[in-house]
Scaffold this motif. Structure first.
Motif, PDB file in Angstrom:
ATOM      1  N   GLU A  85      62.598  28.093  65.147  1.00  0.00           N
ATOM      2  CA  GLU A  85      61.252  28.655  65.105  1.00  0.00           C
ATOM      3  C   GLU A  85      60.502  28.280  63.828  1.00  0.00           C
ATOM      4  O   GLU A  85      59.364  27.778  63.875  1.00  0.00           O
ATOM      5  N   LEU A  86      61.110  28.536  62.674  1.00  0.00           N
ATOM      6  CA  LEU A  86      60.433  28.231  61.414  1.00  0.00           C
ATOM      7  C   LEU A  86      60.329  26.727  61.196  1.00  0.00           C
ATOM      8  O   LEU A  86      59.385  26.246  60.558  1.00  0.00           O
ATOM      9  N   THR A  87      61.287  25.993  61.755  1.00  0.00           N
ATOM     10  CA  THR A  87      61.258  24.538  61.627  1.00  0.00           C
ATOM     11  C   THR A  87      60.064  23.944  62.357  1.00  0.00           C
ATOM     12  O   THR A  87      59.302  23.146  61.792  1.00  0.00           O
ATOM     13  N   ILE A  88      59.877  24.324  63.617  1.00  0.00           N
ATOM     14  CA  ILE A  88      58.782  23.722  64.377  1.00  0.00           C
ATOM     15  C   ILE A  88      57.429  24.193  63.850  1.00  0.00           C
ATOM     16  O   ILE A  88      56.451  23.435  63.846  1.00  0.00           O
ATOM     17  N   MET A  89      57.365  25.427  63.364  1.00  0.00           N
ATOM     18  CA  MET A  89      56.133  25.901  62.736  1.00  0.00           C
ATOM     19  C   MET A  89      55.811  25.046  61.508  1.00  0.00           C
ATOM     20  O   MET A  89      54.667  24.614  61.307  1.00  0.00           O
ATOM     21  N   GLY A  90      56.842  24.786  60.700  1.00  0.00           N
ATOM     22  CA  GLY A  90      56.639  23.977  59.511  1.00  0.00           C
ATOM     23  C   GLY A  90      56.222  22.560  59.836  1.00  0.00           C
ATOM     24  O   GLY A  90      55.390  21.963  59.132  1.00  0.00           O
ATOM     25  N   LEU A  91      56.778  21.985  60.902  1.00  0.00           N
ATOM     26  CA  LEU A  91      56.424  20.616  61.281  1.00  0.00           C
ATOM     27  C   LEU A  91      54.980  20.530  61.768  1.00  0.00           C
ATOM     28  O   LEU A  91      54.277  19.549  61.485  1.00  0.00           O
ATOM     29  N   VAL A  92      54.526  21.531  62.493  1.00  0.00           N
ATOM     30  CA  VAL A  92      53.124  21.553  62.916  1.00  0.00           C
ATOM     31  C   VAL A  92      52.213  21.653  61.693  1.00  0.00           C
ATOM     32  O   VAL A  92      51.189  20.961  61.602  1.00  0.00           O
ATOM     33  N   GLU A  93      52.589  22.489  60.743  1.00  0.00           N
ATOM     34  CA  GLU A  93      51.794  22.612  59.515  1.00  0.00           C
ATOM     35  C   GLU A  93      51.809  21.309  58.724  1.00  0.00           C
ATOM     36  O   GLU A  93      50.797  20.920  58.121  1.00  0.00           O
ATOM     37  N   TYR A  94      52.932  20.610  58.737  1.00  0.00           N
ATOM     38  CA  TYR A  94      53.010  19.297  58.080  1.00  0.00           C
ATOM     39  C   TYR A  94      52.044  18.318  58.741  1.00  0.00           C
ATOM     40  O   TYR A  94      51.307  17.584  58.057  1.00  0.00           O
ATOM     41  N   LEU A  95      52.023  18.295  60.064  1.00  0.00           N
ATOM     42  CA  LEU A  95      51.121  17.392  60.776  1.00  0.00           C
ATOM     43  C   LEU A  95      49.656  17.745  60.543  1.00  0.00           C
ATOM     44  O   LEU A  95      48.782  16.884  60.643  1.00  0.00           O
ATOM     45  N   GLN A  96      49.393  19.007  60.220  1.00  0.00           N
ATOM     46  CA  GLN A  96      48.031  19.453  59.939  1.00  0.00           C
ATOM     47  C   GLN A  96      47.649  19.255  58.473  1.00  0.00           C
ATOM     48  O   GLN A  96      46.546  19.616  58.062  1.00  0.00           O
ATOM     49  N   GLY A  97      48.577  18.695  57.695  1.00  0.00           N
ATOM     50  CA  GLY A  97      48.298  18.460  56.285  1.00  0.00           C
ATOM     51  C   GLY A  97      48.395  19.699  55.428  1.00  0.00           C
ATOM     52  O   GLY A  97      47.884  19.728  54.301  1.00  0.00           O
ATOM     53  N   GLU A  98      49.080  20.744  55.938  1.00  0.00           N
ATOM     54  CA  GLU A  98      49.145  22.006  55.212  1.00  0.00           C
ATOM     55  C   GLU A  98      50.381  22.116  54.325  1.00  0.00           C
ATOM     56  O   GLU A  98      50.490  23.048  53.527  1.00  0.00           O
ATOM     57  N   ARG A  99      51.351  21.186  54.469  1.00  0.00           N
ATOM     58  CA  ARG A  99      52.539  21.229  53.626  1.00  0.00           C
ATOM     59  C   ARG A  99      53.210  19.862  53.624  1.00  0.00           C
ATOM     60  O   ARG A  99      52.931  19.012  54.484  1.00  0.00           O
ATOM     61  N   GLU A 100      54.116  19.651  52.675  1.00  0.00           N
ATOM     62  CA  GLU A 100      54.873  18.410  52.603  1.00  0.00           C
ATOM     63  C   GLU A 100      56.072  18.488  53.542  1.00  0.00           C
ATOM     64  O   GLU A 100      56.615  19.573  53.798  1.00  0.00           O
ATOM     65  N   LEU A 101      56.509  17.340  54.036  1.00  0.00           N
ATOM     66  CA  LEU A 101      57.644  17.312  54.951  1.00  0.00           C
ATOM     67  C   LEU A 101      58.889  17.884  54.285  1.00  0.00           C
ATOM     68  O   LEU A 101      59.689  18.588  54.923  1.00  0.00           O
ATOM     69  N   GLU A 102      59.059  17.609  52.997  1.00  0.00           N
ATOM     70  CA  GLU A 102      60.245  18.075  52.277  1.00  0.00           C
ATOM     71  C   GLU A 102      60.326  19.593  52.184  1.00  0.00           C
ATOM     72  O   GLU A 102      61.393  20.143  51.895  1.00  0.00           O
ATOM     73  N   SER A 103      59.221  20.273  52.454  1.00  0.00           N
ATOM     74  CA  SER A 103      59.220  21.739  52.370  1.00  0.00           C
ATOM     75  C   SER A 103      59.508  22.408  53.712  1.00  0.00           C
ATOM     76  O   SER A 103      59.639  23.628  53.782  1.00  0.00           O
ATOM     77  N   VAL A 104      59.602  21.596  54.776  1.00  0.00           N
ATOM     78  CA  VAL A 104      59.876  22.160  56.106  1.00  0.00           C
ATOM     79  C   VAL A 104      61.352  22.544  56.176  1.00  0.00           C
ATOM     80  O   VAL A 104      62.226  21.719  55.897  1.00  0.00           O
ATOM     81  N   PRO A 105      61.682  23.768  56.556  1.00  0.00           N
ATOM     82  CA  PRO A 105      63.095  24.187  56.569  1.00  0.00           C
ATOM     83  C   PRO A 105      63.871  23.615  57.748  1.00  0.00           C
ATOM     84  O   PRO A 105      63.317  23.376  58.821  1.00  0.00           O
ATOM     85  N   GLY A 106      65.168  23.374  57.522  1.00  0.00           N
ATOM     86  CA  GLY A 106      66.091  23.067  58.607  1.00  0.00           C
ATOM     87  C   GLY A 106      65.908  21.724  59.274  1.00  0.00           C
ATOM     88  O   GLY A 106      66.084  21.618  60.489  1.00  0.00           O
ATOM     89  N   ILE A 107      65.585  20.667  58.510  1.00  0.00           N
ATOM     90  CA  ILE A 107      65.416  19.348  59.121  1.00  0.00           C
ATOM     91  C   ILE A 107      66.231  18.298  58.368  1.00  0.00           C
ATOM     92  O   ILE A 107      66.561  18.455  57.194  1.00  0.00           O
ATOM     93  N   THR A 108      66.553  17.214  59.083  1.00  0.00           N
ATOM     94  CA  THR A 108      67.158  16.021  58.500  1.00  0.00           C
ATOM     95  C   THR A 108      66.274  14.842  58.883  1.00  0.00           C
ATOM     96  O   THR A 108      65.889  14.709  60.050  1.00  0.00           O
TER      97      THR A 108
END
Length: 761
Positions: free
Chosen positions: A247-270
């Motif tokens: 849940e938090l991972t996909i939310m973070g990835l959408v925010e990354y695509l929207q320019g709201e955060r860096e990819l490195e800050s998205v939790p739970g990804i490789t």
């Protein structure tokens, strides 16, 4: 407060605020199971009845409690929130702040604020659940992609669509949808056995990735990518692999695509970073109270395919010690929803069942229904939930799973067991239709290898208690494991499965009281004999003759490494290159005879898996008259399966009394040549030769297959008479046809190179 837009009465948005029109639109949006794009289509039809303004755009977002409708025009935005007030809308709060939103309003017209218009342009996300339909022909509600979709919708972060291949969709359907929908994120949930079909989808997606057509970020999740991220990143270097909770991972990835955060800050990804190196980020666990009801986009297809409703009320396992269970991709702690949230989700699913004419039955996907609370109040929590289910007359029936020691634990005193008996009895009264327990073995030595923390005797007492309380049961059972030496464990399993002193007839608790009933079930052999249901334990085993699968990151692998040193032999043949489709190792059996019996049993399982899985799945949702016929088939099949193993022990165990004849019977029909054939097999001097032994075992499989064929003919007759019904697209009929066409074919479905056909030489 945000000032309401002042517009002329003849303008379209104002016209749509007429109470009757608002009510029409509210009726659509209140169907919380509708996919947003389908709800939009219905709203657009309503709008066309009252205005010819073709510039109006419709958007539906949110889930269950916070579904919101937005009608966007050149002069403003009409927002409608039927389940909540405007000031609790998360999207509008982000734009204006909660304090500036109107109070106690279900709809409101906002000025055409660029911030609002921009926020309403949601990024598109397409989530796919792949499935090899021939192996799993009866669907269930997909929780993996359903929960992610619902979480994004809850916070109105994305326009999400779902494709579930369980419903008959093809790879071409998925690619066509991707080309038409043009998502910015394409997510694929890859579970055990689905890697092949997933790679086909991914290859087609990559072929179609052209900036002018579609160029989404590829995100891969679930057990297989999480276990083998390097393999997927090697093949698809710019993809993202998600591990643990999504849940938090996909939310973070959408925010990354929207320019709201860096990819490195998205939790739970490789992923591969800018230098091309593989990098992982820490996991973050979502609070259970924030997880909504899974998206129900596929409900109409689920009804058409006679599928099952599933739900998740908790995550994790408080035991965390079974050696066959890998834990790295799962939550390391047990956690659950608040009781009120569980009740609300049950109420929502009751609406679904009643609307679509489904049985009010939900299958819980929880690893452990009772779990382990930090404060030790598990009994009180389940008791309170059951009491509320009864008090509110919610009327939902459930299948759940629990450990044996949630029912009987000799380390606990009588008072604990009385409270637990009351709890389980109340669960039954509140709608518990069936409980699954992972018994796994009737051999104490094998149970110790499995790390179960119970004995076979404990399991018998637990079965007595639950069945006496009227709770139907089913069991997990792993008949063979690679460290089994000799036939002792196997014979103990057979003896255990044939026991008829475990299943009890339902007993009137009021006549005895909980404490006395507990003592009688525990110690009084005469009482047990009097109330025995005369039903063998194997009648409740979901899948007979299963073999230990040594999964990656499991403790059993560590045990094999210790055994390698003990025997001076390599037992794990592909430690560095495991099977990345099933997430398991190719392992060696210590005992060659056990290997042969195990492999033949797996071929038996795979030969009948499609039929057994489909019939078991059909049983879950069938009406009562059909359920008996389907259960009769399952018990007959389980009986034949156990008799097969007994026959193999009879043939190969030199210590067995050759005069002892087994009851090689099923449903009153005796295979005429079976006793003499088994005698010939036992006396064949060539059976010690491994090559000849394999042929002899296959001959034995063919003999017992004829007994299954008798049961298949009975089932086919019941279908012709209309006593057993098929799915709308004839999936049960198709499975029976495939079963007949594959007669005499003894192959392993997910093990093309016969990974288990090895022994220490």
């Amino acid at each position: 407060m945000v000032e309401a837009l002042t517009i002329k009465e003849e303008e379209a948005l104002f016209l749509l605020t007429e109470n009757s029109i608002i009510d029409e639109m509210r009726t659509v949006v209140e169907q919380f199971w509708l996919p947003p794009h389908k709800a939009c289509a219905q709203i657009e039809k309503i709008i066309r009845l009252y205005t010819d303004d073709l510039s109006l755009k419709v958007m539906v977002s949110g889930e269950t409690k916070n579904i919101s409708l937005y009608i966007i025009g050149s002069s403003g935005v009409l927002a409608l929130t039927p389940f909540s007030n405007i000031d609790s809308n998360v999207l509008l709060q982000k734009v204006y702040g909660e304090s500036l939103l109107p109070k106690n309003r279900k709809w409101y017209i906002f000025p055409p604020d660029p911030r609002l218009i921009r926020r309403l342009t949601l990024p598109k996300v397409l989530l796919v659940n792949p499935c090899v339909l021939e192996n799993f022909p009866v669907p269930r509600l997909s929780l993996s992609i359903g929960l992610l979709a619902s979480y994004l919708r809850k916070y109105q972060k994305a326009d999400v669509r779902i494709i579930d291949m369980q419903m008959g969709f093809t790879v071409k359907d998925i690619i066509d949808e991707a080309l038409q929908f043009r998502p910015v994120l394409f997510g694929l949930s890859i579970s055990f056995g689905q890697k092949g079909i997933a790679l086909s989808i991914l290859d087609e997606i990559y072929n179609a990735r052209k900036p002018a057509i579609t160029d989404p970020l590829i995100v891969l999740g679930n057990i297989i990518p999480a276990a083998f991220p390097s393999e997927f990143l090697e093949r698809y270097p710019d993809s993202i692999v998600a591990h643990r909770e999504g849940e938090l991972t996909i939310m973070g990835l959408v925010e990354y695509l929207q320019g709201e955060r860096e990819l490195e800050s998205v939790p739970g990804i490789t992923f591969r970073n800018k230098l091309g190196n593989i990098q992982s980020t820490p996991n973050e666990s979502v609070p259970m109270a924030l997880i909504p009801l899974p998206a129900l986009d596929t409900i109409e297809d689920l009804v058409r395919c006679k599928g099952a409703l599933t739900l998740e009320l908790s995550r994790g396992c408080q035991w965390n010690a079974c050696t066959f269970c890998p834990r790295e991709h799962k939550s390391s702690i047990w956690k659950t929803f608040p009781t009120e949230q569980i009740l609300d989700q049950f109420i929502r699913l009751r609406q679904i069942c009643d609307h679509f004419g489904l049985s009010r039955h939900v299958f819980l996907a929880d690893e452990e229904f009772v779990g382990g609370m930090n404060d030790g109040l598990e009994t009180e929590r389940i008791t309170g939930l059951s009491q509320e289910l009864r008090r509110r007359d919610i009327g939902i029936h459930i299948d759940a799973a629990a450990r044996v020691d949630q029912v009987y634990s000799p380390s606990m005193g009588t008072a604990w067991h009385i409270k637990r008996m009351k709890m389980w009895h109340l669960c039954r009264q509140a709608g518990l239709d069936r409980l699954f327990m992972g018994i796994e073995s009737g051999s104490n030595a094998q149970l110790q290898r499995y790390g179960k923390g119970i004995s076979a005797g404990h399991a018998v007492i637990a079965i007595r208690i639950l069945s006496a309380l009227g709770i139907p049961l089913r069991f997990g059972f792993i008949m063979f494991d690679q460290l089994m030496i000799g036939l002792k464990d196997l014979k103990e399993n057979i003896t255990f499965l044939e026991r008829t002193d475990a299943f009890m007839k339902p007993i009137d608790v009021q006549e005895y009281g909980y404490e006395k009933l507990f003592e009688l079930l525990l110690r009084d052999k005469d009482f047990v004999a009097t109330f025995s249901a005369n039903k063998p334990i194997y009648a409740g085993v979901s899948y007979m003759l299963a073999t230990m699968e040594v999964l990656i990151n499991s403790r059993y692998k560590v045990m094999l490494k210790h055994a390698e040193r003990q025997y001076g032999k390599q037992l794990i043949l592909d430690e560095n290159t495991p099977d990345t489709n099933m997430g398991r190792y190719k392992v060696v059996f210590v005992d060659g005879l056990i290997k042969d019996i195990s492999v033949s049993s797996q071929k038996w399982i795979d030969r009948h898996f499609g039929a057994a899985y489909t019939i078991k799945s059909a049983y879950k949702i069938a009406p009562e008259p059909e359920r008996k016929y389907l259960m009769d088939w399952m018990i007959a099949y389980r009986s034949i399966s156990l008799l097969l193993v007994k026959a193999l022990v009879f043939i190969f165990d030199e210590n067995e009394n050759p005069e002892e004849l087994f009851d090689i019977m099923t449903s009153g029909i005796l295979e005429p040549n079976l006793p003499s054939s088994l005698g010939e097999f036992r006396n064949d001097s060539r059976k010690g030769n491994p090559v000849y032994r394999a042929r002899l075992i296959e001959d034995c499989l063919n003999i017992f297959d004829r007994l299954v064929e008798v049961e298949m003919r009975k089932l086919k007759t019941l279908m012709e008479l209309g006593e057993v019904t098929d799915t709308a697209d004839g999936r049960l009929h198709a499975v029976l046809q495939r079963w007949q066409a594959n007669k005499g074919m003894w192959v392993l479905i997910n093990d093309a190179d016969h990974a288990s056909e090895h022994e220490v030489s």
